[in-house]
Design a protein around this motif. Structure first.
Motif, short mmCIF file in Angstrom:
data_model
loop_
_atom_site.label_atom_id
_atom_site.label_comp_id
_atom_site.label_asym_id
_atom_site.label_seq_id
_atom_site.Cartn_x
_atom_site.Cartn_y
_atom_site.Cartn_z
N LEU A 1 0.77 -1.05 0.08
CA LEU A 1 -0.18 0.00 -0.02
C LEU A 1 0.95 1.36 0.00
N ILE A 2 1.95 1.22 0.80
CA ILE A 2 2.84 2.52 0.84
C ILE A 2 3.45 2.74 -0.51
N PHE A 3 4.02 1.58 -1.09
CA PHE A 3 4.67 1.43 -2.44
C PHE A 3 3.74 2.28 -3.54
N PHE A 4 2.37 1.78 -3.64
CA PHE A 4 1.45 2.11 -4.75
C PHE A 4 0.89 3.54 -4.14
N GLU A 5 0.81 3.65 -3.28
CA GLU A 5 0.38 5.03 -2.86
C GLU A 5 1.31 6.14 -3.32
N LEU A 6 2.55 5.92 -2.95
CA LEU A 6 3.50 6.83 -3.14
C LEU A 6 3.81 6.89 -4.71
N GLY A 7 3.64 5.79 -5.57
CA GLY A 7 3.58 5.66 -6.93
C GLY A 7 2.53 6.34 -7.54
N THR A 8 1.32 6.49 -6.83
CA THR A 8 0.22 7.26 -7.63
C THR A 8 0.56 8.74 -7.70
N GLY A 9 1.30 9.22 -6.47
CA GLY A 9 1.71 10.71 -6.84
C GLY A 9 2.70 11.04 -7.59
N PHE A 10 3.57 10.03 -7.98
CA PHE A 10 4.41 10.48 -9.02
C PHE A 10 3.99 9.97 -10.48
N CYS A 11 2.83 9.53 -10.73
CA CYS A 11 2.42 9.32 -12.13
C CYS A 11 2.33 10.23 -12.95
N GLN A 12 2.82 10.50 -14.05
CA GLN A 12 2.88 11.17 -15.06
C GLN A 12 2.09 11.26 -16.33
N THR A 13 1.54 10.33 -16.47
CA THR A 13 0.55 9.80 -17.51
C THR A 13 -0.47 9.15 -17.21
N TYR A 14 -1.41 9.11 -17.93
CA TYR A 14 -3.01 8.47 -17.53
C TYR A 14 -2.85 6.95 -17.68
N SER A 15 -1.92 6.51 -18.42
CA SER A 15 -1.87 5.02 -18.48
C SER A 15 -1.06 4.63 -17.24
N GLN A 16 -0.03 5.23 -16.65
CA GLN A 16 0.62 5.01 -15.47
C GLN A 16 -0.35 4.93 -14.40
N PHE A 17 -1.28 5.95 -14.33
CA PHE A 17 -2.31 6.18 -13.29
C PHE A 17 -3.16 5.22 -13.12
N LEU A 18 -3.67 4.77 -14.08
CA LEU A 18 -4.43 3.37 -14.20
C LEU A 18 -3.81 2.00 -13.63
N ALA A 19 -2.55 2.05 -14.33
CA ALA A 19 -1.75 0.62 -13.93
C ALA A 19 -1.65 0.82 -12.33
N VAL A 20 -1.17 1.84 -11.94
CA VAL A 20 -0.82 1.76 -10.59
C VAL A 20 -2.07 1.84 -9.45
N ARG A 21 -3.00 2.34 -10.10
CA ARG A 21 -4.37 2.24 -9.16
C ARG A 21 -4.75 0.62 -9.34
N ALA A 22 -4.69 -0.04 -10.58
CA ALA A 22 -5.08 -1.41 -10.48
C ALA A 22 -4.28 -2.26 -9.38
N LEU A 23 -3.04 -1.86 -9.31
CA LEU A 23 -2.14 -2.56 -8.39
C LEU A 23 -2.37 -2.22 -6.83
N PHE A 24 -2.85 -1.05 -6.76
CA PHE A 24 -3.05 -0.45 -5.47
C PHE A 24 -4.47 -1.23 -5.15
N GLY A 25 -5.37 -1.45 -5.99
CA GLY A 25 -6.72 -2.25 -5.59
C GLY A 25 -6.46 -3.71 -5.14
N PHE A 26 -5.44 -4.23 -5.86
CA PHE A 26 -5.11 -5.60 -5.40
C PHE A 26 -4.58 -5.50 -3.98
N ALA A 27 -3.88 -4.57 -3.46
CA ALA A 27 -3.11 -4.58 -2.15
C ALA A 27 -4.22 -4.28 -1.52
N MET A 28 -5.16 -3.44 -1.65
CA MET A 28 -6.14 -2.45 -0.94
C MET A 28 -7.18 -3.77 -0.48
N GLY A 29 -7.32 -4.85 -1.41
CA GLY A 29 -8.33 -5.93 -1.14
C GLY A 29 -7.86 -6.64 0.11
#
Length: 472
Positions: A112-140
């Motif tokens: 969760l820490i890794f993907f939450e930080l990663g969300t803040g560093f996203c530069q493109t829409y595709s990166q944002f979607l990929a990181v949020r999908a991985l975040f959802g896996f951890a969040m579950g």
């Protein structure tokens, strides 16, 4: 005939068997320091889970400007989170049931820490979607483990009260996200990114706290599950075994959680839009109504959770739903000062029913697969209800009202009222026909006994055919 007999038995068990009421203060003091530590770790994890989820919903406009996408396209990130959460719930739940609550919880929070930080560093829409999908896996993986950690060691008499307080972590997380976003908004050059970077910090405290804490007493008291079989293939076999043995319970809990998640989404998601679009509330007025509603929800979770220990889990849920349905009209059609009272008591009823859910799920779930069943049923129900916002919006556009200053106005009051009334009826129905195990033992069940018998037979075979073996 079997169905008729079952339904007749369910109706008879709805009559509350009154247990003596215990002073809530005495219930709090009945928890030892060790039990309080487990509870606080679990409830804080659930609270921050809600904080992380609402970090996106609160920053829709800013994310849209950053990635040059519409709000609908940004909402795909939320959809991906909801889609990936059941997978995370299954994998982390199985690990927590097989190897203990501690280390899956720690690994989960690192991700969760890794993907939450990663969300803040996203530069493109595709990166944002990929990181949020991985975040959802951890969040579950959080809900099932957090609920087990917080509640399975609680004294039996205090389970209902502590369940209600635990569930209040969700509205509390939403309030904290709102408060911190207001603090960061326009006060930092990094904009929305600062909220996500900040959100990655508190889980560190959870990790440090969990590192110095042993397994829960309930988990340690189970019959030891020997001969652990690591590996992806064996993990899939474990999931297959759990589904084959407990598919009926899991199916019922998914249906139950579908009703509950539709209930919360149906009364909450479109409500701010209704206040702004139909009643022309400004942001300050909407915030005040939302805070009032969430305060009512926090109180309702604790009160009804406590009451479920006296009157029963299902009876408390059904009464809360009946009262909530009765309050729908003032909740959606009153725009004067009375709206605050209506919002307070509506969410008192909705979150009051929710306050029973954590301990109700734990008591109904098989001990050997408790975290797996609790987490997966919750996340699958949440996934099914994810479309509630879209459903209400689409229906609302069929009931246009006279335009105001060129803005299209829709009768969202009518939609929320009718839609949620149907959900209340469904939730009452599915709760009334379901089982209840208030006060059941949480330490061991037939799954553990069968596991021990299977491992003992395996040990005997090893000793006779391959010489003595030490099984780790």
């Amino acid at each position: 005939m079997a169905v008729v007999e079952y339904l007749h038995g369910r109706s008879k068990t709805l009559k509350p068997t009154l247990d003596p009421a215990t002073n809530p203060i005495r219930l709090w003091t009945s928890l030892s320091l060790r039990q309080w530590m487990y509870f606080l770790v679990g409830v804080f994890a659930w609270t921050w889970d809600a904080f992380d989820f609402h970090s996106v919903t609160l920053t829709y406009p800013d994310l849209s400007r950053t990635f040059n996408k519409s709000t609908k396209e940004i909402s795909v990130g939320v959809t991906l989170v909801l889609m990936c959460r059941p997978l995370g719930a299954a994998i982390f739940g199985l690990a927590a049931d097989r190897y203990g609550r501690k280390w899956p919880f720690i690994v989960n929070n690192f991700l969760l820490i890794f993907f939450e930080l990663g969300t803040g560093f996203c530069q493109t829409y595709s990166q944002f979607l990929a990181v949020r999908a991985l975040f959802g896996f951890a969040m579950g993986g959080i809900y099932g483990n957090a609920a087990a950690t917080a509640l399975e060691d609680c004294p039996e008499a205090a389970r209902g009260l502590m369940s209600g307080i635990f569930q209040n972590g969700y509205p509390l997380g939403y309030l904290l996200a709102t408060v911190f976003w207001k603090a960061f908004d326009e006060n930092t050059p990094h904009g929305w990114r600062a909220l996500f970077w900040f959100g990655a910090g508190p889980p560190i405290v959870l990790i440090l706290a969990r590192l110095v804490m042993a397994e829960t007493d309930t988990f340690q008291g189970r019959i030891p599950l020997r001969g652990a079989r690591p590996g992806v293939k064996d993990s899939l076999e474990e999931i297959k075994l759990a589904l084959a043995r407990h598919w009926g319970v899991l199916l019922y809990l998914v249906l139950l959680m579908t009703g509950f998640t539709f209930l919360s989404h149906g009364t909450q998601d479109l409500y701010p839009l209704m206040l702004r679009n139909k009643y022309d509330f400004n942001s300050t007025q909407i915030t005040l109504v939302q805070v009032t509603a969430n305060l009512g929800g926090c109180l309702g979770g604790a009160v009804v959770g406590y009451g479920s220990q006296i009157f029963g889990r299902r009876f408390s849920i059904i009464i809360s739903c009946i009262l909530g349905a009765a309050l729908l009209y003032p909740y959606t059609f009153v725009s004067g000062p009375g709206l605050y009272a209506a919002a307070f008591f509506e969410q008192f009823c909705v979150q009051g029913a929710w306050g029973v859910i954590p301990i109700h799920l734990i008591e109904l779930s098989p001990v050997a697969f408790r975290t797996l069943v609790v987490g997966t049923s919750y996340q699958l129900g949440n996934l099914v209800s994810a479309a509630s916002n879209s459903i209400e919006t689409a229906i609302g556009e069929r009931y246009p009202l006279p335009e105001r200053d060129g803005e299209k106005i829709y009768d969202y009051s009518l939609v929320i009222c009718i839609f949620t009334a149907c959900v209340f009826f469904y939730t009452i129905l599915i709760t009334s026909v379901g089982p209840e195990k208030r006060g059941t033992a949480l330490s061991s069940d037939d799954d553990d006994a069968e596991e021990l018998e299977r491992d003992t037979a395996s040990d005997t075979w090893d000793m006779h055919h391959s010489g003595p073996m030490i099984r780790y």
